[in-house]
Design a protein around this motif. Sequence first.
Motif, short mmCIF file in Angstrom:
data_model
loop_
_atom_site.label_atom_id
_atom_site.label_comp_id
_atom_site.label_asym_id
_atom_site.label_seq_id
_atom_site.Cartn_x
_atom_site.Cartn_y
_atom_site.Cartn_z
N GLY A 120 38.58 -50.16 6.79
CA GLY A 120 39.60 -51.19 6.55
C GLY A 120 39.07 -52.31 5.67
O GLY A 120 39.80 -52.83 4.81
N ILE A 121 37.82 -52.70 5.87
CA ILE A 121 37.23 -53.77 5.06
C ILE A 121 37.01 -53.30 3.62
O ILE A 121 37.19 -54.06 2.67
CB ILE A 121 35.91 -54.26 5.69
N ILE A 131 43.57 -44.87 4.36
CA ILE A 131 44.01 -43.71 5.16
C ILE A 131 42.97 -43.35 6.23
O ILE A 131 43.32 -43.20 7.40
CB ILE A 131 44.34 -42.51 4.24
N PRO A 132 41.65 -43.25 5.87
CA PRO A 132 40.66 -43.00 6.94
C PRO A 132 40.61 -44.13 7.96
O PRO A 132 40.36 -43.89 9.15
CB PRO A 132 39.33 -42.88 6.20
N ALA A 133 40.88 -45.38 7.54
CA ALA A 133 40.88 -46.50 8.49
C ALA A 133 41.95 -46.30 9.55
O ALA A 133 41.72 -46.51 10.75
CB ALA A 133 41.08 -47.82 7.75
N GLY A 158 40.71 -52.32 12.25
CA GLY A 158 40.72 -51.24 11.26
C GLY A 158 42.13 -50.73 11.01
O GLY A 158 42.52 -50.48 9.86
N LEU A 159 42.91 -50.56 12.10
CA LEU A 159 44.31 -50.12 11.97
C LEU A 159 45.14 -51.12 11.16
O LEU A 159 45.91 -50.74 10.26
CB LEU A 159 44.94 -49.94 13.35
N ILE A 166 48.12 -49.79 3.08
CA ILE A 166 49.12 -48.75 2.79
C ILE A 166 50.47 -49.40 2.49
O ILE A 166 51.17 -49.01 1.55
CB ILE A 166 49.22 -47.75 3.96
N GLY A 167 50.84 -50.41 3.28
CA GLY A 167 52.11 -51.12 3.05
C GLY A 167 52.13 -51.78 1.69
O GLY A 167 53.15 -51.72 0.96
#
Length: 180
Positions: A120-121, A131-133, A158-159, A166-167
């Motif tokens: 995520g970072i 996507i992996p996050a 992370g989510l 993604i948004g």
Amino acid sequence: MSYGPWNPEGVPARQQPGQPMQTMRASHTDRERAIDVLKAGFSEGRLRQEEYEARLTRASNAETYGELHALLADLPQGPVPMPAPAPVQYVQPQPPVARTFLPAPMPKTNGSAIGALVCGILTPMYGLTAIPAVILGHKAKAEIRRTGEEGTGLATAGLVLGWLAIGVAVLVILIAVAAS
């Protein structure tokens, strides 16, 4: 009745019943131990050079405990010990602190939660790690519920970062499609 050392005729001499075991034969180890005591006495200044050399020669040639005892009787370490050492019994060591006062063991942090946060970072720099996050975040939350590990906050972070990226990517694509 026990026998003492052999006499010059090759016959063992008899030891008197009340007599100590000073006629028992000395081993190489006993002579080496006696020589060590003599060396210590000489280095401490308890023996003169001539006396030390004379005793050293006699200790090297000694055949019985009695001869070794006579050489060492006036030194602090005393005569060579004759009895066998007592058997040593094993005692299981106790922990230095009672278990009650030790800190509780730290729960393990879930590895998938750490991976979700790292992905995520890295999303703003690489873009494709969003996507992996998200995948690792959902996987970590399921594992944490099942095993009781730590890391719920890391998985959530992370989510959130993954879904935000993604948004934003979907919003940019929609604006680009609408503009063309």
